[in-house]
Design a protein around this motif. Structure first.
Motif, PDB file in Angstrom:
ATOM      1  N   MET A 118       1.227  -1.246  -0.281  1.00  0.00           N
ATOM      2  CA  MET A 118       0.091  -0.095   0.068  1.00  0.00           C
ATOM      3  C   MET A 118       1.603   1.153   0.105  1.00  0.00           C
ATOM      4  SD  MET A 118      -3.196  -0.928   2.543  1.00  0.00           S
ATOM      5  CE  MET A 118      -4.353   0.560   2.472  1.00  0.00           C
ATOM      6  N   SER A 119       1.558   1.775  -1.648  1.00  0.00           N
ATOM      7  CA  SER A 119       1.996   2.747  -0.940  1.00  0.00           C
ATOM      8  C   SER A 119       1.925   3.962  -1.069  1.00  0.00           C
ATOM      9  CB  SER A 119       2.522   2.850  -2.713  1.00  0.00           C
ATOM     10  OG  SER A 119       1.564   3.518  -3.580  1.00  0.00           O
ATOM     11  N   HIS A 120       0.396   4.022  -1.061  1.00  0.00           N
ATOM     12  CA  HIS A 120       0.137   5.327  -0.336  1.00  0.00           C
ATOM     13  C   HIS A 120      -0.077   5.646   1.183  1.00  0.00           C
ATOM     14  CE1 HIS A 120      -3.325   2.768  -0.518  1.00  0.00           C
ATOM     15  NE2 HIS A 120      -3.759   3.519   1.029  1.00  0.00           N
ATOM     16  N   THR A 121       0.152   4.575   1.278  1.00  0.00           N
ATOM     17  CA  THR A 121       0.076   4.275   3.273  1.00  0.00           C
ATOM     18  C   THR A 121       1.325   5.960   3.430  1.00  0.00           C
ATOM     19  OG1 THR A 121       1.239   2.736   3.734  1.00  0.00           O
ATOM     20  CG2 THR A 121      -1.619   2.684   3.668  1.00  0.00           C
ATOM     21  N   THR A 122       2.434   5.494   2.922  1.00  0.00           N
ATOM     22  CA  THR A 122       3.899   6.440   3.306  1.00  0.00           C
ATOM     23  C   THR A 122       3.357   7.895   3.457  1.00  0.00           C
ATOM     24  OG1 THR A 122       3.867   6.933   1.116  1.00  0.00           O
ATOM     25  CG2 THR A 122       5.131   4.790   1.926  1.00  0.00           C
ATOM     26  N   GLN A 123       2.556   7.870   3.447  1.00  0.00           N
ATOM     27  CA  GLN A 123       1.773   9.588   3.305  1.00  0.00           C
ATOM     28  C   GLN A 123       1.221   9.935   4.903  1.00  0.00           C
ATOM     29  OE1 GLN A 123      -1.177  10.731   0.398  1.00  0.00           O
ATOM     30  NE2 GLN A 123       0.342  10.107  -1.026  1.00  0.00           N
ATOM     31  N   ASN A 124       0.056   8.748   5.364  1.00  0.00           N
ATOM     32  CA  ASN A 124       0.443   8.771   6.433  1.00  0.00           C
ATOM     33  C   ASN A 124       0.944   7.985   7.619  1.00  0.00           C
ATOM     34  OD1 ASN A 124      -2.571  10.632   5.165  1.00  0.00           O
ATOM     35  ND2 ASN A 124      -3.611   8.700   5.277  1.00  0.00           N
ATOM     36  N   LYS A 125       2.001   6.862   7.202  1.00  0.00           N
ATOM     37  CA  LYS A 125       2.635   6.664   7.621  1.00  0.00           C
ATOM     38  C   LYS A 125       2.736   6.936   9.413  1.00  0.00           C
ATOM     39  CE  LYS A 125       6.542   3.827   6.731  1.00  0.00           C
ATOM     40  NZ  LYS A 125       7.488   4.083   5.697  1.00  0.00           N
ATOM     41  N   LYS A 126       2.818   8.383   9.637  1.00  0.00           N
ATOM     42  CA  LYS A 126       3.265   8.656  11.084  1.00  0.00           C
ATOM     43  C   LYS A 126       2.714   8.762  12.110  1.00  0.00           C
ATOM     44  CE  LYS A 126       5.321  12.177  14.233  1.00  0.00           C
ATOM     45  NZ  LYS A 126       5.986  13.161  14.013  1.00  0.00           N
ATOM     46  N   ALA A 127       0.919   9.146  11.710  1.00  0.00           N
ATOM     47  CA  ALA A 127       0.066   8.519  11.905  1.00  0.00           C
ATOM     48  C   ALA A 127      -1.071   7.446  12.432  1.00  0.00           C
ATOM     49  CB  ALA A 127      -1.427   9.325  11.540  1.00  0.00           C
ATOM     50  N   LEU A 128      -0.898   6.164  11.229  1.00  0.00           N
ATOM     51  CA  LEU A 128      -0.651   5.173  10.859  1.00  0.00           C
ATOM     52  C   LEU A 128       0.193   4.422  12.241  1.00  0.00           C
ATOM     53  CD1 LEU A 128      -0.903   4.251   6.768  1.00  0.00           C
ATOM     54  CD2 LEU A 128      -3.455   4.984   8.944  1.00  0.00           C
ATOM     55  N   ILE A 129       1.648   5.124  12.036  1.00  0.00           N
ATOM     56  CA  ILE A 129       2.003   3.876  13.134  1.00  0.00           C
ATOM     57  C   ILE A 129       1.600   4.853  14.219  1.00  0.00           C
ATOM     58  CG2 ILE A 129       4.842   3.676  13.801  1.00  0.00           C
ATOM     59  CD1 ILE A 129       5.860   4.048  11.349  1.00  0.00           C
ATOM     60  N   THR A 130       1.803   5.573  14.915  1.00  0.00           N
ATOM     61  CA  THR A 130       0.744   6.073  16.406  1.00  0.00           C
ATOM     62  C   THR A 130      -0.249   5.661  16.247  1.00  0.00           C
ATOM     63  OG1 THR A 130       1.637   8.607  15.782  1.00  0.00           O
ATOM     64  CG2 THR A 130      -0.106   8.104  17.465  1.00  0.00           C
ATOM     65  N   ARG A 131      -1.007   5.551  15.336  1.00  0.00           N
ATOM     66  CA  ARG A 131      -2.290   4.488  15.805  1.00  0.00           C
ATOM     67  C   ARG A 131      -2.392   3.268  16.624  1.00  0.00           C
ATOM     68  NH1 ARG A 131      -8.300   5.428  14.551  1.00  0.00           N
ATOM     69  NH2 ARG A 131      -8.489   7.538  13.643  1.00  0.00           N
ATOM     70  N   VAL A 132      -1.672   2.407  15.363  1.00  0.00           N
ATOM     71  CA  VAL A 132      -0.371   1.050  15.918  1.00  0.00           C
ATOM     72  C   VAL A 132      -0.197   1.064  16.838  1.00  0.00           C
ATOM     73  CG1 VAL A 132       0.664  -0.743  14.709  1.00  0.00           C
ATOM     74  CG2 VAL A 132      -0.985   0.361  13.540  1.00  0.00           C
ATOM     75  N   ARG A 133       0.819   2.146  17.559  1.00  0.00           N
ATOM     76  CA  ARG A 133       1.016   1.783  18.800  1.00  0.00           C
ATOM     77  C   ARG A 133       0.016   1.685  20.065  1.00  0.00           C
ATOM     78  NH1 ARG A 133       6.822   5.162  17.085  1.00  0.00           N
ATOM     79  NH2 ARG A 133       7.757   3.501  15.684  1.00  0.00           N
ATOM     80  N   ARG A 134      -0.708   2.998  19.514  1.00  0.00           N
ATOM     81  CA  ARG A 134      -1.947   3.204  21.009  1.00  0.00           C
ATOM     82  C   ARG A 134      -2.138   1.658  21.277  1.00  0.00           C
ATOM     83  NH1 ARG A 134      -4.951   7.371  18.769  1.00  0.00           N
ATOM     84  NH2 ARG A 134      -3.073   8.127  19.885  1.00  0.00           N
ATOM     85  N   ILE A 135      -2.576   0.947  19.816  1.00  0.00           N
ATOM     86  CA  ILE A 135      -3.556  -0.296  20.014  1.00  0.00           C
ATOM     87  C   ILE A 135      -2.177  -1.299  20.489  1.00  0.00           C
ATOM     88  CG2 ILE A 135      -4.523  -2.467  18.591  1.00  0.00           C
ATOM     89  CD1 ILE A 135      -5.515   0.008  16.378  1.00  0.00           C
ATOM     90  N   GLY A 136      -0.971  -1.348  19.618  1.00  0.00           N
ATOM     91  CA  GLY A 136      -0.385  -1.761  20.978  1.00  0.00           C
ATOM     92  C   GLY A 136      -0.357  -2.189  22.633  1.00  0.00           C
ATOM     93  N   GLY A 137      -0.820  -0.577  23.361  1.00  0.00           N
ATOM     94  CA  GLY A 137      -0.173  -0.112  23.772  1.00  0.00           C
ATOM     95  C   GLY A 137      -1.787  -0.780  25.075  1.00  0.00           C
ATOM     96  N   GLN A 138      -3.064  -0.747  24.203  1.00  0.00           N
ATOM     97  CA  GLN A 138      -4.098  -1.216  24.443  1.00  0.00           C
ATOM     98  C   GLN A 138      -4.320  -2.917  24.762  1.00  0.00           C
ATOM     99  OE1 GLN A 138      -6.670   1.186  21.440  1.00  0.00           O
ATOM    100  NE2 GLN A 138      -7.992   1.750  22.879  1.00  0.00           N
ATOM    101  N   VAL A 139      -3.586  -3.302  24.303  1.00  0.00           N
ATOM    102  CA  VAL A 139      -3.343  -4.505  23.802  1.00  0.00           C
ATOM    103  C   VAL A 139      -2.762  -4.984  25.439  1.00  0.00           C
ATOM    104  CG1 VAL A 139      -2.635  -7.423  22.729  1.00  0.00           C
ATOM    105  CG2 VAL A 139      -4.240  -5.186  21.680  1.00  0.00           C
ATOM    106  N   ALA A 140      -1.686  -4.300  26.158  1.00  0.00           N
ATOM    107  CA  ALA A 140      -0.898  -4.871  26.532  1.00  0.00           C
ATOM    108  C   ALA A 140      -1.692  -4.561  28.539  1.00  0.00           C
ATOM    109  CB  ALA A 140       0.502  -4.115  26.520  1.00  0.00           C
ATOM    110  N   SER A 141      -2.394  -3.777  27.938  1.00  0.00           N
ATOM    111  CA  SER A 141      -2.822  -2.994  29.089  1.00  0.00           C
ATOM    112  C   SER A 141      -4.072  -4.566  29.352  1.00  0.00           C
ATOM    113  CB  SER A 141      -3.936  -1.743  29.339  1.00  0.00           C
ATOM    114  OG  SER A 141      -4.264  -1.551  29.631  1.00  0.00           O
TER     115      SER A 141
END
Length: 88
Positions: free
Chosen positions: A1-24
């Motif tokens: 998904m090459s277009h995700t590079t435009q929003n990469k930082k926001a997407l990674i932030t969301r994924v990390r937040r989800i990871g924190g929720q899973v750890a919790s």
């Protein structure tokens, strides 16, 4: 998904937040937390993942399906609205 590079930082932030929720959630399960708390955390994770999925699908539809055709994008708007409401 090459277009995700435009929003990469926001997407990674969301994924990390989800990871924190899973750890919790894992910590809550290990500490025998109340059922209400565990269920609420699981529902929150589900909502966060569905929100991420909605963004990814919408970006995909805009970039790969509609492409550079403004008419196609107009036709896709109702479909994207339905997807957004379904994934809530």
């Amino acid at each position: 998904m090459s277009h995700t590079t435009q929003n990469k930082k926001a997407l990674i932030t969301r994924v990390r937040r989800i990871g924190g929720q899973v750890a919790s959630l894992e910590r809550a399960l290990q500490s025998d937390a109340d059922c209400d708390s565990v269920l609420q955390q699981a529902a929150s994770i589900r909502g966060a993942v569905q929100g991420l999925m909605s963004l990814l699908l919408e970006d995909h539809l805009r970039e790969h399906v509609a492409g550079s055709h403004p008419d196609a994008l107009k036709e896709l708007e109702p479909v994207m609205a339905i997807l957004r409401s379904y994934l809530r």
